[in-house]
Structures are given as C-alpha cells and as structure tokens.
Design a protein around this motif. Sequence first.
Motif, PDB file in Angstrom:
ATOM      1  N   LEU A 168      -8.887   7.965  -1.441  1.00  0.00           N
ATOM      2  CA  LEU A 168      -7.945   7.361  -0.500  1.00  0.00           C
ATOM      3  C   LEU A 168      -7.547   5.951  -0.959  1.00  0.00           C
ATOM      4  N   ILE A 169      -8.515   5.173  -1.439  1.00  0.00           N
ATOM      5  CA  ILE A 169      -8.212   3.818  -1.910  1.00  0.00           C
ATOM      6  C   ILE A 169      -7.328   3.859  -3.157  1.00  0.00           C
ATOM      7  N   ILE A 170      -7.594   4.787  -4.062  1.00  0.00           N
ATOM      8  CA  ILE A 170      -6.765   4.906  -5.267  1.00  0.00           C
ATOM      9  C   ILE A 170      -5.341   5.300  -4.889  1.00  0.00           C
ATOM     10  N   ALA A 171      -5.198   6.251  -3.961  1.00  0.00           N
ATOM     11  CA  ALA A 171      -3.866   6.660  -3.520  1.00  0.00           C
ATOM     12  C   ALA A 171      -3.160   5.521  -2.792  1.00  0.00           C
ATOM     13  N   THR A 172      -3.913   4.757  -2.004  1.00  0.00           N
ATOM     14  CA  THR A 172      -3.325   3.600  -1.326  1.00  0.00           C
ATOM     15  C   THR A 172      -2.875   2.557  -2.338  1.00  0.00           C
ATOM     16  N   THR A 173      -3.670   2.352  -3.395  1.00  0.00           N
ATOM     17  CA  THR A 173      -3.282   1.434  -4.464  1.00  0.00           C
ATOM     18  C   THR A 173      -1.968   1.879  -5.107  1.00  0.00           C
ATOM     19  N   ALA A 174      -1.852   3.193  -5.367  1.00  0.00           N
ATOM     20  CA  ALA A 174      -0.619   3.712  -5.966  1.00  0.00           C
ATOM     21  C   ALA A 174       0.572   3.496  -5.043  1.00  0.00           C
ATOM     22  N   ALA A 175       0.388   3.721  -3.737  1.00  0.00           N
ATOM     23  CA  ALA A 175       1.480   3.519  -2.780  1.00  0.00           C
ATOM     24  C   ALA A 175       1.866   2.047  -2.682  1.00  0.00           C
ATOM     25  N   LEU A 176       0.871   1.169  -2.667  1.00  0.00           N
ATOM     26  CA  LEU A 176       1.160  -0.262  -2.607  1.00  0.00           C
ATOM     27  C   LEU A 176       1.876  -0.732  -3.874  1.00  0.00           C
ATOM     28  N   LEU A 189       2.570  -8.755   0.975  1.00  0.00           N
ATOM     29  CA  LEU A 189       1.435  -8.252   1.752  1.00  0.00           C
ATOM     30  C   LEU A 189       0.806  -7.056   1.051  1.00  0.00           C
ATOM     31  N   ALA A 190       1.651  -6.237   0.414  1.00  0.00           N
ATOM     32  CA  ALA A 190       1.144  -5.101  -0.356  1.00  0.00           C
ATOM     33  C   ALA A 190       0.292  -5.581  -1.524  1.00  0.00           C
ATOM     34  N   LEU A 191       0.759  -6.632  -2.195  1.00  0.00           N
ATOM     35  CA  LEU A 191      -0.027  -7.180  -3.300  1.00  0.00           C
ATOM     36  C   LEU A 191      -1.369  -7.694  -2.808  1.00  0.00           C
ATOM     37  N   ALA A 192      -1.365  -8.347  -1.658  1.00  0.00           N
ATOM     38  CA  ALA A 192      -2.622  -8.828  -1.086  1.00  0.00           C
ATOM     39  C   ALA A 192      -3.529  -7.658  -0.725  1.00  0.00           C
ATOM     40  N   VAL A 194      -3.700  -4.699  -2.274  1.00  0.00           N
ATOM     41  CA  VAL A 194      -4.310  -4.202  -3.519  1.00  0.00           C
ATOM     42  C   VAL A 194      -5.450  -5.114  -3.951  1.00  0.00           C
ATOM     43  N   ALA A 195      -5.184  -6.415  -3.938  1.00  0.00           N
ATOM     44  CA  ALA A 195      -6.224  -7.374  -4.344  1.00  0.00           C
ATOM     45  C   ALA A 195      -7.429  -7.286  -3.422  1.00  0.00           C
ATOM     46  N   GLY A 196      -7.181  -7.097  -2.117  1.00  0.00           N
ATOM     47  CA  GLY A 196      -8.289  -7.008  -1.173  1.00  0.00           C
ATOM     48  C   GLY A 196      -9.147  -5.772  -1.392  1.00  0.00           C
ATOM     49  N   LEU A 197      -8.515  -4.623  -1.604  1.00  0.00           N
ATOM     50  CA  LEU A 197      -9.263  -3.383  -1.821  1.00  0.00           C
ATOM     51  C   LEU A 197     -10.122  -3.463  -3.084  1.00  0.00           C
ATOM     52  N   TRP A 198      -9.542  -3.956  -4.152  1.00  0.00           N
ATOM     53  CA  TRP A 198     -10.271  -4.014  -5.416  1.00  0.00           C
ATOM     54  C   TRP A 198     -11.300  -5.139  -5.407  1.00  0.00           C
ATOM     55  N   GLY A 199     -10.959  -6.262  -4.793  1.00  0.00           N
ATOM     56  CA  GLY A 199     -11.926  -7.348  -4.706  1.00  0.00           C
ATOM     57  C   GLY A 199     -13.117  -6.987  -3.845  1.00  0.00           C
TER      58      GLY A 199
END
Length: 504
Positions: A168-176, A189-192, A194-199
């Motif tokens: 789900l996180i990988i798919a969300t990253t792709a969508a963002l 906000l999308a960039l933030a 992605v950074a939040g999920l990976w951080g």
Amino acid sequence: MPNLPSRGPLAWAAALAAGLCQPLGLAPFNLWPVSLLGLIGFFALLIRPKAQLAALAFAFAVGMYGLGVSWVYVSINTFGQAPVLLALLLTGLWVTFLALVFALPYGLWQRRLPGPLPLWALPPLWLLGEWLRSWLFTGFPWLYAGYGHLTSPLAGWAPVLGIFGLGLIIATTAALALALWQRQPGRWLALAGVAGLWGAGAALQQVAWTTPAGPVRTVAMVQPNIPQQHKWDPDWLMPTYDRLLTQSKALWGHNWLVWPEAALPTLMSEAQPFMARQAEVARESDTSLVTGVIVNEPHVIERDGRRLLGQRYYNSLVVLGMGQGVYHKQRLVPFGEYVPFDQQLRGVIEFFDLPMSVLHRGPANQQPLMLGHTPVWPAVCYEIVYPDLIAAGARRAEAILTVSNDAWFGRSIAPIQHLQMAQMRALETRRPVVRATNNGFSAIINARGEITAQAPQFELTSLSGSLLPARGNTPYMLTGSWPVVCLSLLALTLLIWRAKRARP
C-alpha cells in the motif's frame, strides 16, 4: 501524462512493459527503483481518459507473471514430463489465469463506475488486489511489491503493517509521484507525503519490537541434494539415508539439527525403525532433530454404504530426541500435493500424477514444535509465503522453522524468490528463521531479515550457525493484515460514493 496512449495495442504494450519491470524489483535482481517506475507508468496508463482498465491490468499482469513465475515451465516440463509445446501451453494458461485474477478489481471498478479512474483509487485497488490473490482459489501470494524493499527505508514498516501494508505504501508513493509529475494542486503536500512515508520507515527500523529469549541456540541443517527425478525412487531410499547420516555425523551436539522437507522419502510407518535409531542418537547428543516425512494415519471412509479402512497422508515435520511435536502442512500446493478436479485430470498427463499429489491438509490450530525448551513455529515449503498464517503462528513461538524442496524449480529464479519471502517473514515477526532445503538455498536468517549463514545451491553439504530466539509481538503479529485491508475498503467506498454524487 503526455505521449502515453489511452487505449488499444500501444497502451497494452506499455502496460506489458510496466509489468515486466515488477519482478526486476525482487530477488535475484533487487532493482526496486525499476519496479517503482514501472508501477508509476502503469498508474499513469490507468488514469488516462477512456482507459480500458481491465485490459491494461491484464497486460500488466501478463508481463509481471510471464517473467516472475516463468519457473512454472521447469516444473511442468522437466519433472512433470510434459512435452515442450504442452509445457509452454500450460505455463501460458497459468499466467493467463493469474492475470485474469489480477485484472478482476480493475474490471469491477470500471463496470461499476465507467468514468475515469481517480488517481487516489489506485493505492487501495492495488492493496486489495494483492490481498485478493492471497486467498482466492486457495491463493498464490507471489511477486508482491513489498518483497523488494527488505533493505530499503520502507523495511521499517514491515513489522507494523506487514507485506500488504508495504504494498500500500509503495502504491501510494507511485500515486504521489504521479501527482507531482502532473503538477496537480497540492503537489508539494504530495512531496511531503512521500518524504514522510519513507522517513518514517527509516525511523521505524530502529525499533526493536521484540526482546531476546536467550540463550543463543546452535543450529545445523543437512542439504542432501537428492535429484528430484530420484526423490521417490525406492532404489534411492538407502542412498538418501546414507547422505543424511554422513552429513549429520559432525552436527550432533548442536541444539537443533534440521533435515529438509520429506527428507525421509517413504511413509513414516515404514521409516519408524530408522527414526527410532536417530531419536536415540539425538537424545544422547542433547540435540533436537527435526525431519520432514510423509505421515500416514488410518482413516475410515464410506463407499457404497460400506465403511472401509483407508489412509490419510500428510506432509509433516516430526521432532525426535530432545523435543517433541508433529506438524501437518496446512496450505497445500495445487497439482504438486493435491489435484483439483482429480477425477477428471488424473491420467491425462504425467504432471497430474506426481508422486505426492494425494496429500491431505493438516488441521488448523496446531501447536508449535518444541525444540528443547524453545517453541518454534513450523512452515512446510509453500506455507512460508502466507504472511498472516506465519504471523498468527509466530505469536506462540520464539523462532520460525521452514523446510522446503525447491528442486522442482531447477536453476530458475524461484528458489531465491522463496528465500526472500522467508526473509520478509522474519522482518514482519522479528523472529529468526531457519530454512532447511533439499538443494538450496538453506539459510539462517536473523530477526531483522538478514541472512547470517547460507549454503550454496545444488551441493551436498551441511550448514551450521547460531540464532537468538525472540519474545514479544510486533504490531503486525497482533493485527494481521486487516487494518490495511479495511482502510483500503473504506477509502474505495468513499471514493465510489463521491464519484456517484458527482455524476449529473
């Protein structure tokens, strides 16, 4: 996105190419950025005007499974004795079936809501597709996107959300990423996001989740490397025993000694004298010996109004010496261990009459094996790829033991994929994993999913090392996959409701 076709052969070819990228993110390639780019491209195709969702998803899945499970051909042709053309046909039918299952959620969406697919429907659709493939028609939980992230910053999410949460996180990253590319409102906000999920994933890697349940256990295993064509040959029974005994001579005295799946190529009732002698040696050496064997038990069947005494056969693990327990495999491999529609298929070709395709499923709620004083959750071969099954069992255990015979797959990519999935189970549960196989890859995996000892493939050898059992539960072990599944269902429900309200 400009320059992307919206429908027709060019769009299908683009989806096929995106699908081919997905296995490249997994073992043995481990190029997860490539698979992420492929997923972004697939999502970009799906949100194009007039996109044929089911056709695009089918083409994507043909690419993904056509490359990722190409090893099925080896099993059918080399060991199922099917001619080349027939083996290619059966492999193609298998890939087609998997692709149809993959395309099902997208086809249902388009049937329900024929308009454009919203960008934010893509992550929950992806998650529900992976989850669906874990149980529909007994499930084939292979080639999940999250397996490529054992060593990426996202690995920290595995003990929290499991393999489906990673997907789900990988798919969300792709969508963002797609939202950023399209310069949609709120792209920063999308960039933030992605950074939040990976951080957060990187930060979560520092959390222990479980505690050592010492002391350290010494572990050894035998890799007998029996050729698959001789596995059930009666003339190979004594040579197999000789290999096991010769390789084990220097290993007695380890806390645990493991022989692989069906290491004793005969029924347990016939192997009892041999097993009794090894149990005595194990006790004298203060060793817990675990071996795979086919357990046969009497079973009363009714036929034509008469009660007859028959047999049930289980693919099992048995503990001898310093320990106790018997485990019967619960998740069987279609055609390999049982034949669906056996009355119609048996006898058609040799592939449908493989030696051990008459096995029965073990009962649910079995107990862990006791190796000395350590409870260990067993998984026989294919069972290790079922994340919720392993997470539930590991709650009652301090380590995981999986045995396998990957000789069915020859020199294909299947064995290394199988090993990678065992590593993910260690990461999800923060339990060490012992993996004993007939011909590789045998390995010891620590509670962080890292391989600490590994035997080479296709060699008669042994492997020894140590591990530290673990106690306590990760969040994923307590909840399983239901939180991310329910979250995705809720998100799709809201998106459908919103889309219906927006209709004129």
